[in-house]
Motif scaffolding. Structure first.
Motif, PDB file in Angstrom:
ATOM      1  N   LYS A 185       0.822  -1.219   0.000  1.00 58.39           N
ATOM      2  CA  LYS A 185       0.000   0.000   0.000  1.00 58.39           C
ATOM      3  C   LYS A 185       0.854   1.268   0.000  1.00 58.39           C
ATOM      4  CE  LYS A 185      -0.590  -0.283   5.051  1.00 58.39           C
ATOM      5  NZ  LYS A 185      -1.553  -0.315   6.182  1.00 58.39           N
ATOM      6  N   THR A 186       1.973   1.211  -0.734  1.00 61.76           N
ATOM      7  CA  THR A 186       2.874   2.371  -0.764  1.00 61.76           C
ATOM      8  C   THR A 186       2.196   3.586  -1.396  1.00 61.76           C
ATOM      9  OG1 THR A 186       3.813   1.528  -2.831  1.00 61.76           O
ATOM     10  CG2 THR A 186       4.997   1.011  -0.792  1.00 61.76           C
ATOM     11  N   GLY A 187       1.411   3.365  -2.448  1.00 62.22           N
ATOM     12  CA  GLY A 187       0.717   4.474  -3.099  1.00 62.22           C
ATOM     13  C   GLY A 187      -0.247   5.146  -2.151  1.00 62.22           C
ATOM     14  N   TYR A 188      -1.014   4.359  -1.422  1.00 62.39           N
ATOM     15  CA  TYR A 188      -1.987   4.889  -0.469  1.00 62.39           C
ATOM     16  C   TYR A 188      -1.284   5.660   0.648  1.00 62.39           C
ATOM     17  CZ  TYR A 188      -5.523   4.934   3.241  1.00 62.39           C
ATOM     18  OH  TYR A 188      -6.389   5.321   4.236  1.00 62.39           O
ATOM     19  N   GLU A 189      -0.186   5.101   1.170  1.00 61.94           N
ATOM     20  CA  GLU A 189       0.553   5.758   2.247  1.00 61.94           C
ATOM     21  C   GLU A 189       1.166   7.073   1.769  1.00 61.94           C
ATOM     22  OE1 GLU A 189       0.760   4.952   5.437  1.00 61.94           O
ATOM     23  OE2 GLU A 189      -0.516   3.200   5.193  1.00 61.94           O
ATOM     24  N   GLN A 190       1.668   7.089   0.543  1.00 62.59           N
ATOM     25  CA  GLN A 190       2.214   8.326  -0.014  1.00 62.59           C
ATOM     26  C   GLN A 190       1.123   9.384  -0.154  1.00 62.59           C
ATOM     27  OE1 GLN A 190       3.974   6.564  -3.583  1.00 62.59           O
ATOM     28  NE2 GLN A 190       5.996   7.240  -2.902  1.00 62.59           N
ATOM     29  N   ALA A 191      -0.043   8.941  -0.596  1.00 63.66           N
ATOM     30  CA  ALA A 191      -1.155   9.876  -0.769  1.00 63.66           C
ATOM     31  C   ALA A 191      -1.580  10.478   0.568  1.00 63.66           C
ATOM     32  CB  ALA A 191      -2.335   9.165  -1.428  1.00 63.66           C
ATOM     33  N   LEU A 192      -1.557   9.685   1.634  1.00 61.37           N
ATOM     34  CA  LEU A 192      -1.907  10.191   2.962  1.00 61.37           C
ATOM     35  C   LEU A 192      -0.951  11.295   3.406  1.00 61.37           C
ATOM     36  CD1 LEU A 192      -2.846   6.943   4.931  1.00 61.37           C
ATOM     37  CD2 LEU A 192      -4.396   8.730   4.135  1.00 61.37           C
ATOM     38  N   ILE A 193       0.308  11.204   2.930  1.00 60.43           N
ATOM     39  CA  ILE A 193       1.308  12.205   3.298  1.00 60.43           C
ATOM     40  C   ILE A 193       1.206  13.444   2.411  1.00 60.43           C
ATOM     41  CG2 ILE A 193       3.788  12.691   3.366  1.00 60.43           C
ATOM     42  CD1 ILE A 193       4.185   9.681   4.034  1.00 60.43           C
ATOM     43  N   TRP A 194       1.110  13.209   1.076  1.00 58.25           N
ATOM     44  CA  TRP A 194       1.198  14.314   0.120  1.00 58.25           C
ATOM     45  C   TRP A 194      -0.139  15.006  -0.175  1.00 58.25           C
ATOM     46  CZ3 TRP A 194       5.778  16.228  -0.661  1.00 58.25           C
ATOM     47  CH2 TRP A 194       6.896  15.408  -0.548  1.00 58.25           C
ATOM     48  N   LEU A 223      -9.463   0.186  -2.068  1.00 62.16           N
ATOM     49  CA  LEU A 223      -8.891   1.515  -1.860  1.00 62.16           C
ATOM     50  C   LEU A 223      -7.383   1.497  -2.099  1.00 62.16           C
ATOM     51  CD1 LEU A 223      -9.237   4.458  -0.899  1.00 62.16           C
ATOM     52  CD2 LEU A 223      -8.841   3.636   1.438  1.00 62.16           C
ATOM     53  N   VAL A 224      -6.728   0.494  -1.564  1.00 65.58           N
ATOM     54  CA  VAL A 224      -5.275   0.352  -1.746  1.00 65.58           C
ATOM     55  C   VAL A 224      -4.935   0.129  -3.215  1.00 65.58           C
ATOM     56  CG1 VAL A 224      -3.333  -1.204  -1.301  1.00 65.58           C
ATOM     57  CG2 VAL A 224      -4.776  -0.418   0.593  1.00 65.58           C
ATOM     58  N   GLU A 225      -5.708  -0.725  -3.876  1.00 62.64           N
ATOM     59  CA  GLU A 225      -5.452  -1.009  -5.286  1.00 62.64           C
ATOM     60  C   GLU A 225      -5.654   0.241  -6.139  1.00 62.64           C
ATOM     61  OE1 GLU A 225      -6.730  -4.233  -8.765  1.00 62.64           O
ATOM     62  OE2 GLU A 225      -7.818  -4.180  -6.865  1.00 62.64           O
ATOM     63  N   TYR A 226      -6.667   1.032  -5.802  1.00 63.01           N
ATOM     64  CA  TYR A 226      -6.933   2.273  -6.536  1.00 63.01           C
ATOM     65  C   TYR A 226      -5.711   3.182  -6.501  1.00 63.01           C
ATOM     66  CZ  TYR A 226      -8.628   7.017  -7.389  1.00 63.01           C
ATOM     67  OH  TYR A 226      -8.761   8.303  -7.849  1.00 63.01           O
ATOM     68  N   TRP A 227      -5.138   3.393  -5.324  1.00 61.48           N
ATOM     69  CA  TRP A 227      -3.996   4.299  -5.198  1.00 61.48           C
ATOM     70  C   TRP A 227      -2.718   3.705  -5.779  1.00 61.48           C
ATOM     71  CZ3 TRP A 227      -3.948   9.306  -4.715  1.00 61.48           C
ATOM     72  CH2 TRP A 227      -5.089   9.935  -4.215  1.00 61.48           C
ATOM     73  N   GLU A 228      -2.579   2.400  -5.713  1.00 65.08           N
ATOM     74  CA  GLU A 228      -1.413   1.774  -6.358  1.00 65.08           C
ATOM     75  C   GLU A 228      -1.456   2.005  -7.866  1.00 65.08           C
ATOM     76  OE1 GLU A 228       1.322   0.057  -4.776  1.00 65.08           O
ATOM     77  OE2 GLU A 228       0.320   1.253  -3.238  1.00 65.08           O
ATOM     78  N   LEU A 229      -2.623   1.830  -8.488  1.00 65.49           N
ATOM     79  CA  LEU A 229      -2.773   2.051  -9.924  1.00 65.49           C
ATOM     80  C   LEU A 229      -2.638   3.532 -10.271  1.00 65.49           C
ATOM     81  CD1 LEU A 229      -5.723  -0.388 -10.685  1.00 65.49           C
ATOM     82  CD2 LEU A 229      -3.401  -0.562 -11.593  1.00 65.49           C
ATOM     83  N   ARG A 230      -3.172   4.383  -9.429  1.00 61.62           N
ATOM     84  CA  ARG A 230      -3.093   5.828  -9.677  1.00 61.62           C
ATOM     85  C   ARG A 230      -1.627   6.278  -9.707  1.00 61.62           C
ATOM     86  NH1 ARG A 230      -7.195  10.377  -7.223  1.00 61.62           N
ATOM     87  NH2 ARG A 230      -5.826  12.200  -7.331  1.00 61.62           N
ATOM     88  N   PHE A 262      -0.757  12.698  -7.208  1.00 66.26           N
ATOM     89  CA  PHE A 262      -1.121  13.459  -6.022  1.00 66.26           C
ATOM     90  C   PHE A 262      -1.694  14.829  -6.372  1.00 66.26           C
ATOM     91  CE2 PHE A 262       2.697  10.811  -5.115  1.00 66.26           C
ATOM     92  CZ  PHE A 262       2.003   9.773  -4.497  1.00 66.26           C
ATOM     93  N   TYR A 263      -1.962  15.038  -7.677  1.00 69.12           N
ATOM     94  CA  TYR A 263      -2.707  16.205  -8.133  1.00 69.12           C
ATOM     95  C   TYR A 263      -4.194  15.818  -8.132  1.00 69.12           C
ATOM     96  CZ  TYR A 263       1.628  18.196 -10.193  1.00 69.12           C
ATOM     97  OH  TYR A 263       2.876  18.709 -10.410  1.00 69.12           O
ATOM     98  N   PRO A 264      -5.100  16.786  -8.121  1.00 70.81           N
ATOM     99  CA  PRO A 264      -6.526  16.452  -8.256  1.00 70.81           C
ATOM    100  C   PRO A 264      -6.772  15.668  -9.541  1.00 70.81           C
ATOM    101  CG  PRO A 264      -6.260  18.738  -7.593  1.00 70.81           C
ATOM    102  CD  PRO A 264      -4.880  18.240  -7.937  1.00 70.81           C
ATOM    103  N   MET A 265      -7.638  14.667  -9.487  1.00 71.43           N
ATOM    104  CA  MET A 265      -7.942  13.862 -10.670  1.00 71.43           C
ATOM    105  C   MET A 265      -8.920  14.630 -11.553  1.00 71.43           C
ATOM    106  SD  MET A 265      -7.202  11.254 -12.432  1.00 71.43           S
ATOM    107  CE  MET A 265      -6.000  10.676 -11.234  1.00 71.43           C
ATOM    108  N   THR A 266      -8.367  15.660 -12.210  1.00 74.98           N
ATOM    109  CA  THR A 266      -9.146  16.532 -13.086  1.00 74.98           C
ATOM    110  C   THR A 266      -8.405  16.708 -14.406  1.00 74.98           C
ATOM    111  OG1 THR A 266      -8.067  18.552 -12.274  1.00 74.98           O
ATOM    112  CG2 THR A 266     -10.039  17.810 -11.083  1.00 74.98           C
ATOM    113  N   ILE A 267      -9.094  17.287 -15.368  1.00 70.52           N
ATOM    114  CA  ILE A 267      -8.487  17.498 -16.684  1.00 70.52           C
ATOM    115  C   ILE A 267      -7.311  18.466 -16.596  1.00 70.52           C
ATOM    116  CG2 ILE A 267      -8.900  18.420 -19.015  1.00 70.52           C
ATOM    117  CD1 ILE A 267     -11.809  17.409 -18.732  1.00 70.52           C
ATOM    118  N   MET A 268      -7.432  19.502 -15.783  1.00 67.34           N
ATOM    119  CA  MET A 268      -6.362  20.490 -15.647  1.00 67.34           C
ATOM    120  C   MET A 268      -5.385  20.125 -14.535  1.00 67.34           C
ATOM    121  SD  MET A 268      -7.299  22.330 -18.108  1.00 67.34           S
ATOM    122  CE  MET A 268      -6.153  23.704 -18.004  1.00 67.34           C
ATOM    123  N   GLY A 269      -5.658  19.026 -13.844  1.00 66.79           N
ATOM    124  CA  GLY A 269      -4.784  18.575 -12.769  1.00 66.79           C
ATOM    125  C   GLY A 269      -3.936  17.395 -13.218  1.00 66.79           C
TER     126      GLY A 269
END
Length: 280
Positions: A32-41, A70-77, A86-93
């Protein structure tokens, strides 16, 4: 008062959230490294773009399944967007470098059908490999899946995945794209468990295009088994009317009445306005 559908109360939802938090603690840090990074950033994006209540709802309020998703989502992201995860999941982000790949319209959100199901139209041949990288196209897939996934209609009514396979030259057929696109959609939970796959086999003008006898079996082998059981093949938009599709909301290229280029430009424009307004 009910906190969500399926007759779950505020109190019950809170208990499920607490159970989900415990399940998250059981998952190894290496998974869950992606999820943990997201919690920080970007903790605010974790809460806004992958809220526990929504993830639980998509998994029929199963805390263990929700934690895993949830973990899989952030790993793929993180895998597909790297630092822009770690930017908003938007077209301009997060999608700012992939605007051209989005604009070409190889994957488009169409208006909902008569049953309230969200409709996604995919025509991979619109994205030439010489112009758009596979990674860029897959980030577009991730973004579209994210948009669908945040919709309550998606969870309630499911999705119709409409694929047009004509005019795919052998040189353009990308098995890895199909494989990774299916992986990206997999963590979408209950919404995509209700998916209905429709493969449109329009006649091709190119003699060197992949015949349906070849494309169909490959496609059905790559997609998840639960999708395979809900897949059908049709030849035109007229065949889809009895399935609940509205001709006026289907692209002209498959016999519908919708001007795809105009519609998609308008969709992107309105989506940007919505997303940027939502950030303020």
């Amino acid at each position: 008062s009910a906190a969500a559908e399926n007759e779950i109360t505020d109190e019950e939802l809170q208990l499920k959230i607490e159970e989900m938090e415990k399940e998250l603690l059981k998952i190894a840090l290496s998974e869950k490294t992606g999820y943990e990074q997201a919690l920080i950033w970007c903790p605010e994006l974790v809460e806004k773009e992958s809220p526990f209540r929504l993830v639980l709802r998509k998994n029929n309020y199963d805390p263990a399944a929700a934690a895993s998703q949830l973990v899989e989502y952030w790993e793929l992201r993180v895998k597909w967007f790297k630092e822009k995860a770690f930017y908003p999941m938007t077209i301009m982000g997060a999608l700012q470098d992939d605007f051209d790949a989005l604009s070409i319209g190889h994957m488009i959100c169409l208006p909902a059908d008569s049953h309230g199901r969200l409709v996604v139209f995919v025509e991979k041949s619109r994205a030439k490999p010489s112009l758009y990288s596979r990674d860029s196209l897959l980030r577009v897939v991730f973004y579209i899946v994210h948009v669908l996934n945040m919709s309550s209609d998606c969870v309630e009514n499911g999705i119709v995945l409409l694929l047009k396979q004509s005019n795919i030259a052998l040189s353009e057929f990308d098995r890895l794209y199909l494989k990774y696109a299916a992986q990206i959609a997999a963590p979408a939970g209950a919404a995509f468990a209700k998916i209905k796959c429709l493969l449109i086999e329009s006649a091709s003008n190119r003699s060197w295009s992949i015949p349906s006898s070849m494309y169909g079996p490959v496609f059905f082998k790559i997609i998840p088994k639960r999708w395979r059981l809900r897949a059908n093949i049709y030849s035109s938009a007229l065949d889809l009317e009895k399935f609940g599709m509205n001709i006026k909301d289907l692209p002209k290229c498959i016999g519908g009445e919708l001007d795809l280029l105009w519609y998609w430009e308008s969709w992107i424009e309105h989506r940007i306005l919505f997303e940027e307004g939502d950030r303020r």
